[in-house]
Write an enzyme that holds these catalytic residues in place. Structure first.
Site, mmCIF file in Angstrom:
data_model
loop_
_atom_site.group_PDB
_atom_site.id
_atom_site.type_symbol
_atom_site.label_atom_id
_atom_site.label_comp_id
_atom_site.label_asym_id
_atom_site.label_seq_id
_atom_site.Cartn_x
_atom_site.Cartn_y
_atom_site.Cartn_z
ATOM 1 C CE LYS B 215 -8.854 7.497 -0.213
ATOM 2 N NZ LYS B 215 -9.818 6.435 -0.518
ATOM 3 C CD GLU B 289 0.209 -1.326 10.790
ATOM 4 O OE1 GLU B 289 0.632 -2.432 10.392
ATOM 5 O OE2 GLU B 289 0.446 -0.864 11.910
ATOM 6 C CB CYS B 323 -2.930 -6.898 5.981
ATOM 7 S SG CYS B 323 -3.479 -6.312 7.575
ATOM 8 C CD GLU B 420 -1.721 -8.811 1.189
ATOM 9 O OE1 GLU B 420 -1.448 -7.740 0.628
ATOM 10 O OE2 GLU B 420 -1.968 -8.907 2.399
#
Lengths: 287, 509
Positions: B215, B289, B323, B420
């Site tokens: 997806k 991840e 990331c 983040e």
């Protein structure tokens, strides 16, 4: 002439290189399976688990910083010490109803297993590290690196061999651990703490707790300063709880349900790797 | 001639701080006064993007069972780019069944060599359609064309090329063991590197003999659907790769489908934790991840101009939607003022704007949601007492654009230091000793990537070993390669992608 009255042993825990009782001061009865009293073990509390994690974390930096050669020597030293105390462990295993021959085999296999993992400390990064041929002007290599503090839940069967089979691959590469010993059969694990203590293993590298699982598992599996969990308990519910709690801080979870702890299949580097991260370093190449 | 002669003596009056080694070292970069950049838009006439895309299941494009569609927006102009199917449990079930059938009937039966040849075909067709994929990626996701053209798409092709070669060599990858495939892999990828993340997921899964239900993210589905065309054109057996589009609920249908054997997810740590919890007790294998808050550590003996380029690349590459972005600059006290000034000067030269323009350095923020999130963090930073600086560049009136931003006067516990942001926002802290740098670098829940800048080799190894992250970029940043394992320590994830290590998550013994 009256028989000599034997001096019985008080079983305590092994935390931070010391042998404290549970901070809760509680104990519970350990029997031989036929309700004959063998000893009392510490009924550790959530606070004991937290203290053990703290000791484990504090020990991590120093143990991790040891050379691989040195860690191999320390693991070998554990085997040497165990060899010298063979009889003690055979007798202790027999208390829980195991026959002499089986008990002796268990101790022998446990000693040999320690030696097996002692040998991996300075080979794992050679076999599983890589130099990566990247398509740019960089030098790039990957090396396995200890993941940190590991929580271990021991099974009930073969309480010396299983505990050693779980601890050795974890600490060989620089991890430290907190082990919850079998609830019903914890005594050999506690005595193994004495062997560790006499084997140049720095305090806090291995921490051993006893007690009721339903009072300790929740805290151990959800503790955010634990990086990975190794579960050898056959209890499916505990396994699921550990999986769920691990997600609170993205812990690595290894469900390790062994059929036969004597089998040579437990001696392999892949279990060691489960508790290692891969670190990849880049550096430009140029004049 | 020895360099020593050209070195100036240490200036004792100035506290021994190193003097510039070149007379031009402190000269300011000034592009704007001399050069006007004319628009240099990439021609996108030849790229066809359908008005409506369907799922790709069992080798065919099929309409969603419930008939619902979602819209993909071009974030550079806020216009609707296309519609795509919203996957429901029925669609996911069809895809998983197709993947299972393909696994049992064909993919696990053919030899590694033949598997590899199919994957080589995919690599080649990606290369053939590279320009089209790059332009699509830029229109759908907002990233600069220079980046999708030079980084994302070539790396995606390279990734397939690399893993294609592994398919018939797996017995050499795991000493003492014979690896086996796992089965059906559910893979969920993010919007920051759509085709590249697809490659990271699908290439190793196929090479090891697994089949896939993937997806793509709901804001960037188009290149995955173009990849579906590539699978079809490559003659890949039906059902080996299935693409189901949709948002988070579609993802959770994949995660929770009982016939999926493995989940691979790239995305936020929050969602990663939810996924890890949902598969608890199921025995499904998992790779994650997740997020990061990469420390980029600059020592005073670093080559400063290179370090400035590295800092810019670390945080402003792909609008900071990375990331592993170097989002925390840790700079040694003695050079902090100079470095920050150089950084500000360099930021002034960055061009923010039309992602299709080949001069653009920073494109559009990927979506309205992410744009709002970044703005919220800018507010948080200011409210926490940090000092905000943004470059003075112009930005387009429409679309979601954010000027490159740095925060100074921050402390370790600030939210903008710990969390983040996933945007072009850098926090700057100083340190005195390597130990302090290491302490600060490790003081977040993340551990994905770090940068170390120094001319001293022994310091690189000391700091690189002590910083707990899966990637250490020394005197460089944000470099990627199919042969190089990537993945995090701690809450940045579980497992590695890329390289030999990237095979592990897709095999069992």
């Amino acid at each position: 002439m009256a028989d000599r009255i034997e001096v019985l042993k008080t079983y305590k825990t092994y935390v931070g290189g010391k042998f404290p009782r549970s901070e809760s001061d509680r104990t519970y009865r350990i029997t031989d399976g036929k309700d004959n009293h063998i000893a009392n073990a510490c009924r550790c509390s959530r606070k004991d688990v937290r203290d053990a994690v703290l000791a484990s974390r504090s020990a991590f930096g120093g143990w991790y910083a040891r050379t691989a050669y040195n860690r191999g020597q320390v693991l070998y030293r554990i085997a040497e010490m165990l060899e010298g105390r063979k009889d003690q462990f055979v007798n202790e295993l027999k208390l829980s109803g195991v026959k002499q021959k089986v008990a002796l085999n268990e101790v022998h296999t446990a000693i040999d297993r320690l030696i097996y993992f002692a040998g991996w400390t300075d080979k794992i990064s050679q076999v599983f590290g890589t130099v990566n041929p990247v398509a740019s002007a960089h030098f790039n290599f990957s090396s396995p690196d200890a993941t940190g503090v590991v929580g271990i839940i021991a099974p009930d069967e073969h309480p010396l061999l299983s505990v050693i089979s779980l601890i050795a691959p974890v600490i060989a590469t620089g991890n430290t651990c907190v082990l919850l010993a079998s609830e019903t059969n914890p005594l050999p694990a506690v005595s193994f703490g004495e062997v560790l203590h006499a084997s140049d293993v720095p305090g806090g590298v291995v921490n051993i707790l006893t007690g009721y699982r339903n009072e300790t598992v929740e805290t151990l599996t959800s503790h955010k300063d634990i990086n990975a969990l190794l579960l050898a308990s056959r209890d499916i519910e505990t396994g699921k709880l550990a999986d769920e709690n691990a997600s609170l801080s993205v812990k690595r979870v290894v469900q390790y349900r062994a059929e036969d702890w004597f089998s040579g299949e437990h001696e392999n580097p892949y279990l060691v790797l489960e508790f290692m991260e891969t670190k990849t370093t880049w550096h430009p190449v140029g004049a | 001639m020895s360099d020593i002669n050209t070195k100036e003596p240490i200036d004792k009056a100035n506290n021994g701080s190193p003097k510039p080694t070149s007379p031009n070292a402190d000269r300011k970069l000034d592009f704007a006064s001399f050069w006007e950049y004319s628009p240099a838009p990439e021609n996108s006439d030849h790229v066809e993007i359908d008005e409506r895309y369907n799922h790709f299941i069992n080798g065919e494009f099929v309409e969603p069972v419930k008939g619902r569609y979602m819209k993909s927006i071009n974030p550079a102009n806020e216009e609707v780019l296309c519609e795509f199917a919203e996957g429901t449990s029925e669609d996911v079930d069809r895809a998983v069944k197709a993947a299972r059938k393909a696994y049992e009937k064909t993919w696990s039966k053919i030899s590694g060599k033949e598997r590899g040849k199919y994957i080589f075909r995919l690599a080649r067709i990606i290369q053939e359609r590279a320009r089209e994929l790059a332009i699509t990626e830029t229109i759908d996701g907002g990233k600069p064309i220079r980046e999708s053209r030079d980084v994302d798409v070539p790396l995606a092709a390279a990734h397939f090329f690399y893993y294609a070669g592994w398919a018939d060599k797996l017995n050499y990858a795991f000493p003492g063991r014979k690896p086996k495939s796992i089965g059906v892999c559910g893979q969920i990828i993010p919007w920051n590197f759509p085709i590249l993340m697809l490659a990271w997921k699908i290439a190793p899964a196929l090479a090891t003999g697994n089949t896939v239900v993937l997806k793509p993210a709901e804001s960037t589905p188009v290149t995955a659907l173009k990849f579906a065309e590539i699978c079809r054109d490559a003659g890949l057996p039906a059902g080996v790769v299935n693409i189901v589009t949709g948002a988070g609920t579609t993802g959770s249908e994949i995660v929770n489908h009982p016939d999926v054997n493995k989940i691979a997810f790239t995305g936020s740590t929050i969602v990663g934790k939810i996924i890890q919890k949902s598969v608890a007790g199921t025995g499904k294998k998992i790779t994650l991840e997740l997020g990061g808050k990469g420390p980029n550590i600059v020592f005073e003996d670093a080559p400063l101009d290179q370090a400035v380029e590295g800092i810019v690349n670390a945080i402003f590459f792909n609008q900071g939607h990375v990331c592993c972005a170097g989002s925390r600059l840790l700079v040694q006290e003695g050079i902090a003022d100079r470095l920050i000034q150089k950084l500000k000067d360099r930021m002034e030269t960055l061009i923010v704007g039309d992602p299709l323009d080949k001069n653009t350095d920073i494109g559009a923020i990927n979506s309205k949601a992410q744009y709002d999130r970044i703005l919220e963090y800018l507010d948080i930073g200011v409210n926490e007492g940090a000092e905000m600086y943004q470059s003075s560049c112009s930005i387009p009136d429409n679309g979601y654009f954010c000027r490159p931003t740095i925060f100074t006067n921050v402390s370790q516990s600030n939210r903008i230091v710990q969390e983040e942001i996933f945007g072009p926002v850098l926090t700057i802290q100083t340190f005195r000793t390597p130990e302090e740098a290491i302490e600060k670098a490790n003081n977040t829940p993340y551990g994905l990537a770090s940068g170390v800048w120094t001319d001293k080799g022994s310091k690189i190894f000391k700091v690189g070993q002590a910083v707990r992250s899966g990637v250490i970029w020394s005197n460089t940043y944000n470099k990627f390669d199919p042969t190089s394992p990537f993945g995090g320590y701690k809450e940045s994830g579980i497992g590695r992608e890329g390289g030999l290590h990237g095979l592990y998550p897709y095999i069992k013994f």
